[in-house]
Enzyme design. Structure first.
Site, PDB file in Angstrom:
ATOM      1  N   ASN A 124       0.641  -1.267  -0.014  1.00 12.30           N
ATOM      2  CA  ASN A 124       0.031   0.077   0.190  1.00 12.30           C
ATOM      3  C   ASN A 124       0.743   1.184  -0.030  1.00 12.30           C
ATOM      4  O   ASN A 124       0.309   2.338  -0.672  1.00 12.30           O
ATOM      5  CB  ASN A 124      -0.906  -0.046   1.328  1.00 12.30           C
ATOM      6  CG  ASN A 124      -1.644   1.424   1.658  1.00 12.30           C
ATOM      7  OD1 ASN A 124      -2.597   1.692   1.049  1.00 12.30           O
ATOM      8  ND2 ASN A 124      -0.984   2.117   2.492  1.00 12.30           N
ATOM      9  N   SER A 180      -2.558   0.157  -7.046  1.00  9.09           N
ATOM     10  CA  SER A 180      -2.053   0.993  -8.068  1.00  9.09           C
ATOM     11  C   SER A 180      -2.836   2.381  -8.221  1.00  9.09           C
ATOM     12  O   SER A 180      -3.058   2.726  -6.888  1.00  9.09           O
ATOM     13  CB  SER A 180      -2.186   0.260  -9.680  1.00  9.09           C
ATOM     14  OG  SER A 180      -1.951   1.062 -10.503  1.00  9.09           O
ATOM     15  N   TYR A 213       4.950   9.151 -12.204  1.00 11.81           N
ATOM     16  CA  TYR A 213       4.087   8.439 -11.186  1.00 11.81           C
ATOM     17  C   TYR A 213       3.269   7.308 -11.864  1.00 11.81           C
ATOM     18  O   TYR A 213       3.002   6.177 -11.178  1.00 11.81           O
ATOM     19  CB  TYR A 213       3.348   9.319 -10.649  1.00 11.81           C
ATOM     20  CG  TYR A 213       2.122   9.019  -9.626  1.00 11.81           C
ATOM     21  CD1 TYR A 213       2.782   8.208  -8.241  1.00 11.81           C
ATOM     22  CD2 TYR A 213       0.991   9.136  -9.667  1.00 11.81           C
ATOM     23  CE1 TYR A 213       1.805   7.527  -7.409  1.00 11.81           C
ATOM     24  CE2 TYR A 213       0.121   8.670  -8.708  1.00 11.81           C
ATOM     25  CZ  TYR A 213       0.391   8.055  -7.529  1.00 11.81           C
ATOM     26  OH  TYR A 213      -0.406   7.277  -6.795  1.00 11.81           O
ATOM     27  N   LYS A 217       2.901   3.015 -11.172  1.00  9.99           N
ATOM     28  CA  LYS A 217       1.511   2.442 -10.780  1.00  9.99           C
ATOM     29  C   LYS A 217       1.256   1.255 -12.018  1.00  9.99           C
ATOM     30  O   LYS A 217       0.530   0.323 -11.754  1.00  9.99           O
ATOM     31  CB  LYS A 217       0.493   3.580 -10.839  1.00  9.99           C
ATOM     32  CG  LYS A 217       0.797   4.496  -9.725  1.00  9.99           C
ATOM     33  CD  LYS A 217       0.217   3.968  -8.364  1.00  9.99           C
ATOM     34  CE  LYS A 217       1.642   3.515  -7.465  1.00  9.99           C
ATOM     35  NZ  LYS A 217       1.222   2.936  -6.119  1.00  9.99           N
TER      36      LYS A 217
END
Length: 331
Positions: A124, A180, A213, A217
């Site tokens: 997480n 994600s 970023y 993900k």
């Protein structure tokens, strides 16, 4: 303009329907063990709140024991919805700095020395759009190293125990959840990973921080997909998800763009319900294989480019091989 069009197409993720799977649907978790990285704040904290107040043994991975203790006090003093009268579990801190691969093996060894089962892991913890040029201790682009490489390495250590747990646990109850984001839609062309220069070390111009970023993900999605291919037959369910657009400290570097869209942000608890669904919804089984979960707990679509890369160009296998090679020295 393209980004705005994409957000319009994502409207079901941006304005989700009410959650169908909530705290009241949770089984008794007494005797089960869970790991949540980044569980001292935001979505992770809200997830830990639910697990603790339903009787689970919750291991919280993070860098700050002080932050953990503050979170633990908050969790114990404020029961999760509908769980106030349920038997409580336990909360334990595990030191791990995901920006430093050297901390992963000691953390895994410490954890494995204390537990004899591991039912669900939520990878997480994450970093979102830090200042361009930010690096991990080993020189990875900070988001890539933190969100993908360290979790991949940690999973290498934990996978054998989860496999052992699945041998005697109820079917489909042992799960690995790779968090994600809707940002995976903004990852680089053509399939979400810039394989020629993942860390953008040779780029002539500074990369768009949202793109890097988003790439991290996509990395989480690919790890979840490839891991599912490897462990479904062993009884482990491997999933990825978008927890939702949430009001958490993850946005601390986001600046004006997040302020502009602040009306689209939701309480962290709703993101925790998405993670809870991925961890416990009975319809998610090894027979389904890899699925992608969207807010607030529904099976949803991956970005078309990312899906194409997985299905026709083997991007998950390619990334997995890269990560195995790069993390071998830290095993």
């Amino acid at each position: 303009m393209d980004r705005i069009k994409l957000m319009i197409s994502m409207r079901s993720e941006i304005r989700p329907p009410s959650a169908a799977f909530t705290e009241k649907d949770m089984p008794d978790l007494t005797g089960k063990v869970f790991l949540v990285t980044g569980g001292s704040s935001g979505v992770g904290l809200e997830l830990c709140r639910i697990l603790y107040h339903r009787g689970g043994r919750v291991i919280v991975g993070g860098r700050s024991e002080k932050a953990f203790q503050s979170a633990a006090d908050n969790i114990k003093a404020n029961p999760a919805s509908d769980l106030g009268n349920c038997p409580k579990g336990s909360l334990e801190f595990l030191y791990i700095d995901l920006s430093d691969l050297m901390t992963v093996k000691p953390a895994a060894q410490e954890l494995l020395s204390k537990i004899n089962r591991l039912d669900v892991v939520w990878y997480n913890a994450g970093v979102m759009i830090p200042p361009v040029g930010s690096k991990t201790k080993q020189g990875y682009e900070l988001q890539w190293g933190t969100n993908v490489v360290s979790h991949f390495l940690l999973n290498r250590f934990l996978s054998p125990l989860q496999t052992k747990t699945a041998e005697s646990a109820p079917a489909n109850s042992v799960r690995t959840i790779w968090i994600s984001s809707s940002a995976h839609h903004f990852a680089p062309d053509p399939y979400g990973i810039n394989f020629g220069d993942i860390n953008y070390e040779h780029s002539k111009k500074k990369p768009d921080p949202w793109m890097t970023y988003g790439q991290s993900k996509v990395g989480d999605v690919l790890c979840a997909f490839e891991y599912a291919q490897q462990v479904s037959a062993k009884g482990i369910v491997s999933l990825s998800l978008n927890p939702g657009n949430l009001k958490t400290n993850l946005q601390r570097h986001a600046g004006s763009i997040m302020r502009l869209f602040s009306f689209m942000l939701f309480p962290a608890r709703l993101g925790a319900l998405t993670e809870l669904y991925a961890g416990f919804a009975p319809e998610l089984t090894v027979k389904k294989g890899f699925v992608y979960i969207i807010p607030w707990g529904r099976i949803g679509p991956l970005n078309k480019r990312v899906r194409l890369g997985l299905e026709e160009y083997g991007t998950s296998k390619k990334l997995w091989a890269i990560l195995v090679k790069e993390t071998e020295k830290y095993m």
